[in-house]
Scaffold this motif. Structure first.
Motif, PDB file in Angstrom:
ATOM      1  N   ARG A  29       0.749  -1.321  -0.108  1.00  0.00           N
ATOM      2  CA  ARG A  29       0.000  -0.051  -0.023  1.00  0.00           C
ATOM      3  C   ARG A  29       0.896   1.132  -0.015  1.00  0.00           C
ATOM      4  NH1 ARG A  29      -4.487   1.534  -1.926  1.00  0.00           N
ATOM      5  NH2 ARG A  29      -5.313  -0.292  -1.105  1.00  0.00           N
ATOM      6  N   ASN A  30       1.758   1.018   0.851  1.00  0.00           N
ATOM      7  CA  ASN A  30       2.907   2.387   0.891  1.00  0.00           C
ATOM      8  C   ASN A  30       3.609   2.672  -0.522  1.00  0.00           C
ATOM      9  OD1 ASN A  30       4.107   3.935   3.159  1.00  0.00           O
ATOM     10  ND2 ASN A  30       5.955   3.634   1.485  1.00  0.00           N
ATOM     11  N   ASP A  33       0.797   4.424  -2.611  1.00  0.00           N
ATOM     12  CA  ASP A  33       0.597   5.737  -2.044  1.00  0.00           C
ATOM     13  C   ASP A  33       1.543   6.724  -2.144  1.00  0.00           C
ATOM     14  OD1 ASP A  33      -2.009   4.895  -1.468  1.00  0.00           O
ATOM     15  OD2 ASP A  33      -1.602   4.538   0.684  1.00  0.00           O
ATOM     16  N   TYR A  34       2.879   5.988  -2.037  1.00  0.00           N
ATOM     17  CA  TYR A  34       4.090   7.217  -2.083  1.00  0.00           C
ATOM     18  C   TYR A  34       5.125   6.881  -3.194  1.00  0.00           C
ATOM     19  CZ  TYR A  34       1.990   8.591   2.570  1.00  0.00           C
ATOM     20  OH  TYR A  34       1.245   9.099   3.506  1.00  0.00           O
ATOM     21  N   THR A  58       0.995  -5.617  -4.413  1.00  0.00           N
ATOM     22  CA  THR A  58       0.703  -4.302  -4.902  1.00  0.00           C
ATOM     23  C   THR A  58      -0.421  -4.289  -6.191  1.00  0.00           C
ATOM     24  OG1 THR A  58       2.673  -3.476  -4.149  1.00  0.00           O
ATOM     25  CG2 THR A  58       1.738  -2.090  -5.863  1.00  0.00           C
ATOM     26  N   ASP A  65      -8.502  -2.653  -4.620  1.00  0.00           N
ATOM     27  CA  ASP A  65      -8.582  -1.810  -3.614  1.00  0.00           C
ATOM     28  C   ASP A  65      -8.719  -2.367  -2.195  1.00  0.00           C
ATOM     29  OD1 ASP A  65      -8.238   1.096  -2.986  1.00  0.00           O
ATOM     30  OD2 ASP A  65     -10.529   1.241  -2.751  1.00  0.00           O
ATOM     31  N   GLY A 390      -3.606   2.996   9.726  1.00  0.00           N
ATOM     32  CA  GLY A 390      -2.757   3.906   9.057  1.00  0.00           C
ATOM     33  C   GLY A 390      -1.840   4.912   9.755  1.00  0.00           C
TER      34      GLY A 390
END
Length: 498
Positions: A29-30, A33-34, A58, A65, A390
């Motif tokens: 997820r990281n 997102d980043y 991923t 999602d 989170g």
């Protein structure tokens, strides 16, 4: 394939997912997102033990999602099935009925269920193990000896043990050195190490470094007796450090020796090549169990696939060598396997109920942060709660945050309290003990006690005994036989500034 997946669906309802799976999924997820392989935003760290599974996770999170978990688990079950099918094709070249029975029975044994259903990378790893066996050793495709060692080492670096054993087996079969195999292993190792160094600044995954530092004083008993108990505990299915567990495991090994002797002596039902492959995977299983147990590797998932291969040898023997008619043999073996299946199912429900009533409940009560990473938590373990909240995470082992590892290196005794002072997390979750308890590693100096009490308040206790008492009756009885879990204490910061 559909039948083996249906057999595993009840495990999904048990809510039993291995804690470390959530670490890999948060790294994935990281990355989405980043754009960084890490755990806390733009901080790069190899918090997951597996690079390939991070990439696959991923892709699934991108496609599904927040609803990615069960599609990913089903994908893992499919890969495990394919791996077991390839192994069955090696062992039963002509007998298609035995091949089908072998696949169904193998997918029902406890380590197969845990390896394919609990969210870790072992469904993929089993798929790759058997892909190398089938296309490499069995079919003798040179491309397999290059491709699969690379993928195996990108999945787990400790796959090098499997590659070493299979290289020897391949040498025995071919009677010459396989340079394609050497090239595949070399490329796999070089690319993983080079990636770690260039991206993370480390030669090996940070998880290895962190565990080495955090767990060096973990073992309280280094006697040969305790190590033998640990060897039997992780090699078998009985989760109790005891003489009975050791004797039971030794009895199993005696039976396994009898099985291997029958297979080695057989000149008719099994070809020399198939015999070598089967002996190789059993040798790998025993080698990995022994090496990891005596190296004090305390995590059950290291031993899942070795146990699967041990079961594979036993199931092959039962289907091929028991002097019973098929109409009696198949139901007899099925009754044996269904007992093991129910055993694992009950165990998964006991663990899943505990996780949902405790760590998942803690995550629900903290809630999802509207601004991820603005608030922080200091806890152990770093799986479920960070994934669902989170929050920026400091974990007590340092797996997901190098700052904790640095604190351990600076002060072995008071690293925990020093971390609280330095990082001032918004939430603190302690395990088994409350801060300041002399029996724990939440050690404090006298002045630390007043500092902590002035800045943090106890929000709630999560006693494991209460969870056991409130469980459904069948689970409550199991908890009485084998109590699992620990108490948790959740603290929240009351002052925003020092």
């Amino acid at each position: 394939m559909i039948f083996t997946i249906i057999l595993k669906v009840p495990v999904f309802f048990a809510k039993h997912i291995q804690e470390d799976s959530f670490i890999t999924w948060r790294v994935a997820r990281n990355l989405l997102d980043y754009g960084v392989i890490g755990f806390n935003g733009e901080e790069r760290i190899s918090a997951s033990t597996t690079h390939l599974y991070v990439l696959i996770s991923t892709i699934f999170q991108l496609a599904f999602d927040d609803f990615f978990i069960y599609p990913l688990l089903i994908f893992s079950c499919i890969l495990f099935f394919i791996g077991s099918w390839w192994l069955a094709k090696i062992l039963f070249r002509k007998n298609k009925l035995n091949r089908a029975l072998f696949v169904v029975f193998l997918n029902m044994v406890p380590p197969a269920i845990t390896a394919s259903c609990l969210g870790m990378e072992y469904g993929i790893l089993f798929f790759l193990y058997n892909a190398l066996l089938y296309f490499g050793l069995y079919k003798r495709k040179n491309w397999a000896f290059i491709l699969f060692p690379i993928l195996l080492l990108w999945t787990r670096i400790d796959a090098v043990i499997f590659l070493g054993v299979i290289f020897i087996a391949d040498f025995i079969i071919r009677k010459k050195i396989n340079f394609a195999f050497i090239l595949g292993g070399f490329l796999g190792m070089v690319t993983v190490v080079a990636f770690n160094w260039m991206y993370f600044g480390e030669l090996v995954n940070h998880t290895i470094t962190a565990k080495k530092i955090a767990y060096k004083n973990l073992a309280q008993n280094n006697s040969i007796e305790f190590l033998l108990y640990q060897w039997a505990y992780y090699g078998g299915l009985i989760k109790k450090y005891s003489l009975f567990t050791l004797l039971f495991f030794l009895g199993f090994l005696v039976f396994l020796g009898f099985v291997l002797r029958k297979i080695i002596q057989d000149q008719c039902r099994i070809s020399p090549k198939t015999k070598i492959i089967l002996l190789a995977v059993i040798a790998f299983a025993l080698l990995k169990i022994t090496v990891f147990a005596f190296m004090k590797a305390y995590f059950d998932w290291y031993y899942w696939l070795p146990r699967v291969f041990l079961f594979a040898g036993v199931i092959y023997f039962l289907l091929s060598y028991l002097p019973l008619p098929k109409r009696i043999l198949a139901p007899s073996v099925f009754i044996l396997i269904i007992g093991l299946y129910v055993f694992q199912l009950l165990q998964s429900f006991t663990i899943g109920y505990m996780e949902d009533s405790q760590r998942m409940q803690i995550a629900r009560e903290i809630g999802r942060s509207d601004a991820p990473l603005e608030q922080s938590i200091f806890l152990e373990p770093a799986g479920i709660i960070p994934f669902f909240t989170g929050l920026y995470t400091y974990d007590e082992v340092g797996l997901v945050n190098e700052k904790i590892t640095d604190e351990m290196l600076k002060d072995e005794k008071f690293w925990w309290m020093n971390s609280v002072r330095d990082f001032q997390p918004d939430y603190i979750l302690t395990v088994k003990y409350q801060p300041g308890d002399g029996k724990s590693y939440y050690a404090m100096k006298p002045e630390d006690q007043s500092y902590f009490e002035g800045r943090y308040r106890l929000v709630r206790k999560y006693p494991i005994a209460e969870i056991h008492r409130n469980a459904p009756e069948i689970l409550r009885r199991i908890y009485e036989i084998r109590p699992i879990g620990k108490d948790y204490y959740l603290y929240k910061k009351v002052l925003s500034n020092d």
